[in-house]
Design a protein around this motif. Sequence first.
Motif, mmCIF file in Angstrom:
data_model
loop_
_atom_site.group_PDB
_atom_site.id
_atom_site.type_symbol
_atom_site.label_atom_id
_atom_site.label_comp_id
_atom_site.label_asym_id
_atom_site.label_seq_id
_atom_site.Cartn_x
_atom_site.Cartn_y
_atom_site.Cartn_z
ATOM 1 N N ASN A 1 0.767 -1.245 0.000
ATOM 2 C CA ASN A 1 0.000 0.000 0.000
ATOM 3 C C ASN A 1 0.800 1.298 0.000
ATOM 4 O OD1 ASN A 1 -3.026 -0.824 0.436
ATOM 5 N ND2 ASN A 1 -1.842 -2.132 1.817
ATOM 6 N N VAL A 2 2.054 1.272 0.376
ATOM 7 C CA VAL A 2 2.755 2.556 0.522
ATOM 8 C C VAL A 2 3.944 2.716 -0.418
ATOM 9 C CG1 VAL A 2 2.062 2.616 2.949
ATOM 10 C CG2 VAL A 2 4.370 1.850 2.364
ATOM 11 N N ILE A 3 4.109 1.794 -1.345
ATOM 12 C CA ILE A 3 5.196 1.904 -2.311
ATOM 13 C C ILE A 3 4.610 2.039 -3.705
ATOM 14 C CG2 ILE A 3 7.253 0.821 -3.275
ATOM 15 C CD1 ILE A 3 7.543 1.590 -0.362
ATOM 16 N N ARG A 4 4.861 3.199 -4.331
ATOM 17 C CA ARG A 4 4.372 3.424 -5.685
ATOM 18 C C ARG A 4 5.488 4.014 -6.536
ATOM 19 N NH1 ARG A 4 -1.654 6.129 -5.340
ATOM 20 N NH2 ARG A 4 -2.704 4.438 -4.216
ATOM 21 N N LYS A 5 5.492 3.599 -7.774
ATOM 22 C CA LYS A 5 6.567 4.001 -8.677
ATOM 23 C C LYS A 5 6.643 5.515 -8.832
ATOM 24 C CE LYS A 5 8.364 3.133 -13.324
ATOM 25 N NZ LYS A 5 8.151 2.411 -14.606
ATOM 26 N N GLU A 6 5.472 6.193 -8.896
ATOM 27 C CA GLU A 6 5.488 7.634 -9.154
ATOM 28 C C GLU A 6 6.091 8.443 -8.012
ATOM 29 O OE1 GLU A 6 1.049 6.672 -8.193
ATOM 30 O OE2 GLU A 6 2.804 5.675 -9.064
ATOM 31 N N PHE A 7 6.208 7.841 -6.821
ATOM 32 C CA PHE A 7 6.780 8.551 -5.681
ATOM 33 C C PHE A 7 8.251 8.194 -5.441
ATOM 34 C CE2 PHE A 7 2.257 8.798 -4.636
ATOM 35 C CZ PHE A 7 2.147 10.131 -4.287
ATOM 36 N N GLN A 8 8.730 7.169 -6.120
ATOM 37 C CA GLN A 8 10.099 6.728 -5.883
ATOM 38 C C GLN A 8 11.110 7.754 -6.381
ATOM 39 O OE1 GLN A 8 10.121 2.843 -7.727
ATOM 40 N NE2 GLN A 8 9.717 1.827 -5.777
ATOM 41 N N ARG A 9 12.249 7.791 -5.698
ATOM 42 C CA ARG A 9 13.318 8.740 -6.025
ATOM 43 C C ARG A 9 14.613 7.992 -6.282
ATOM 44 N NH1 ARG A 9 10.917 13.744 -6.834
ATOM 45 N NH2 ARG A 9 9.283 14.021 -5.287
ATOM 46 N N ASP A 10 15.476 8.652 -6.990
ATOM 47 C CA ASP A 10 16.815 8.123 -7.183
ATOM 48 C C ASP A 10 17.518 8.125 -5.826
ATOM 49 O OD1 ASP A 10 19.580 7.847 -7.724
ATOM 50 O OD2 ASP A 10 19.295 8.653 -9.734
ATOM 51 N N PRO A 11 18.099 6.998 -5.405
ATOM 52 C CA PRO A 11 18.798 6.961 -4.116
ATOM 53 C C PRO A 11 19.839 8.056 -3.953
ATOM 54 C CG PRO A 11 18.581 4.747 -5.013
ATOM 55 C CD PRO A 11 18.110 5.696 -6.084
ATOM 56 N N ARG A 12 20.398 8.527 -5.068
ATOM 57 C CA ARG A 12 21.403 9.591 -4.990
ATOM 58 C C ARG A 12 20.799 10.901 -4.487
ATOM 59 N NH1 ARG A 12 23.625 8.905 -11.039
ATOM 60 N NH2 ARG A 12 21.364 8.679 -11.288
ATOM 61 N N GLU A 13 19.498 11.085 -4.708
ATOM 62 C CA GLU A 13 18.846 12.300 -4.222
ATOM 63 C C GLU A 13 18.839 12.329 -2.698
ATOM 64 O OE1 GLU A 13 15.772 13.121 -7.918
ATOM 65 O OE2 GLU A 13 14.995 12.234 -6.088
ATOM 66 N N PHE A 14 18.490 11.196 -2.093
ATOM 67 C CA PHE A 14 18.509 11.135 -0.630
ATOM 68 C C PHE A 14 19.941 11.235 -0.100
ATOM 69 C CE2 PHE A 14 14.534 8.828 -1.644
ATOM 70 C CZ PHE A 14 13.656 9.657 -0.968
ATOM 71 N N ALA A 15 20.880 10.666 -0.853
ATOM 72 C CA ALA A 15 22.280 10.763 -0.431
ATOM 73 C C ALA A 15 22.726 12.224 -0.398
ATOM 74 C CB ALA A 15 23.163 9.956 -1.381
ATOM 75 N N GLU A 16 22.263 13.036 -1.353
ATOM 76 C CA GLU A 16 22.625 14.452 -1.362
ATOM 77 C C GLU A 16 22.041 15.177 -0.154
ATOM 78 O OE1 GLU A 16 22.723 16.857 -4.843
ATOM 79 O OE2 GLU A 16 22.481 15.143 -6.169
ATOM 80 N N LEU A 17 20.789 14.857 0.195
ATOM 81 C CA LEU A 17 20.184 15.462 1.379
ATOM 82 C C LEU A 17 20.961 15.097 2.638
ATOM 83 C CD1 LEU A 17 16.371 14.875 0.707
ATOM 84 C CD2 LEU A 17 17.498 17.098 0.883
ATOM 85 N N ARG A 18 21.322 13.831 2.761
ATOM 86 C CA ARG A 18 22.030 13.372 3.957
ATOM 87 C C ARG A 18 23.433 13.975 4.028
ATOM 88 N NH1 ARG A 18 21.429 7.137 5.054
ATOM 89 N NH2 ARG A 18 21.722 7.926 7.176
#
Length: 402
Positions: A328-345
Motif C-alpha cells: 500500500n505505501v510503495i508506488r513508482k510515481e513517488f520513488q526517487r533516485d537513491p542519490r537524491e537522498f544521499a545528497e540530502l544526507r
Amino acid sequence: MSSRFWLAFFSSILTVFFSEGATRLFWAARPGSGFGEKGYYERQLREAEWEAGNWLRDLTPHPYFGFVSAPTDPTINNYGFEDPRAFSPKHEGSEYVVGVLGGSLAFLWGHWLQTEGRDYFFEKLKKKFPALAQKKIRLWNMAIGGFKQPQQFFVASYFADGVDLFINLDGFNELSAKANAPLFPLDYPIAPYLLFWNSSKAAASNASLQFLGSLSRGLAAMGARSPIGRSALYFSVTRVFGGLLSERAKSVAAEAKAAAEIELRRPERDFYRQALPDGVSGSVSVWERYTVMQQKLLSTLGKKAIFFLQPNQYVPDSKVFTDWETKNVIRKEFQRDPREFAELRSAVVRMKQKGVNIYDLTMIFREEKETVYDEPCCHVNSLGYRIITDAVIGKMVGSLRF
C-alpha cells in the motif's frame, strides 16, 4: 403479481449474488488491490481530496510565505495556519511557545502533537527538561503541506519574537522543486503554476474534475461508514471512478502548467527565466542555504532552534516493510533516485560542520517491524509520530539547554 414479475425479481437477485461472488474472487486474487483492507476508504477519501484539487482551493497566495491556508474553515487561524488559537508576532504572557515548521509530514505531526499526542509530548518534554516543568507549554503548528525552504525561513523570521523554540522537520519537498524548473527558480514554492496567475482558478473551476472528485469522495465516505463498503461490486465502482479522477487530475495539472508556460513567455516575466543550478543539487543547496541562515538568524535573536531531515520510505534500507506497507505505501510515481537522498544526507553533515543544530532522521524506522507508513508519499501513523517525537526529544536532550 404475475409469475413473470417474480421470475425477473429472483433472476435479478441471483445475478447480483453471482456477480458479487465473482467480483469478490477477482479482487481476492489481486493482493494489494485494497479490497477488504481496513482503512481503505479513508485513504481513498484523502486521495480524492488531493486529486480533485481541494487542497489547492484551500490555499491562498501570501506575500511573505508563498501561500497559506485560505480562511474558509474555522480551524484556520488569523495567519492562515491550521491551529486552534491565533498566532501573535510578539510573545504573549508566560507561555513557553514551541513552533513546528515544515511540509505535510511536519503539519500532520504537529496536528498529532496538539491532539492525540499532546499529553505524551508535553509530559516527556517536561520530564527531560526540568526547567520547563512549571511552565505552560503551547505548540504552534506552523507547517503547511507543500512548504519547503525558504518558506520555513520566512515563517521563522516573521514569528521569531513570539516563539521560544523552533523545530524544523523537512527536506523531502526539496526533491519536488526540480519539477518546476525551468519554469520557476528552485527557491520558488512548490506547484506555483497552480497557485498564481489565475491558473489555480482555471483548475478549481474544471467541471469534470469537480464532478469526479465529488463522486469519488461521496463513494469513499459511504464505503467507510456503511456496510455496503464491504461489497466487492461497490469496491469496484469506487476503483473505477477513483481511476477516472486520477487521470483527469493529471490532465488538469498539465493544462495549468501549459497555461503558466505561455504566461512566462511574456517579456516582463524574464525574472523567472534565470539560469538555474542543476536539478536536485540546486534544490538541496537552497534547503542548505536557508537552513543555515535560519539557524544564524534565530541564534542572533537568542531563540532556540533544532532541525531534522525527515524520514521517508523510499530512502534505501530505512525500513523493514510489513506486508501491508509493501502492498500500500510503495508506488513508482513517488520513488526517487537513491542519490537524491544521499545528497540530502550529505547536506546534513555539511550543515552540522557549519554550526547548524541538525539531525538525520531518515533511519529512525530501520528496526521497526510494525506498520508505520500509511500512504505512498511520506506520511505515517500514530506509531510513526510517537517514534518521531521520541527521536526529536532525544536529540534535544543532547543539544539544547533550558
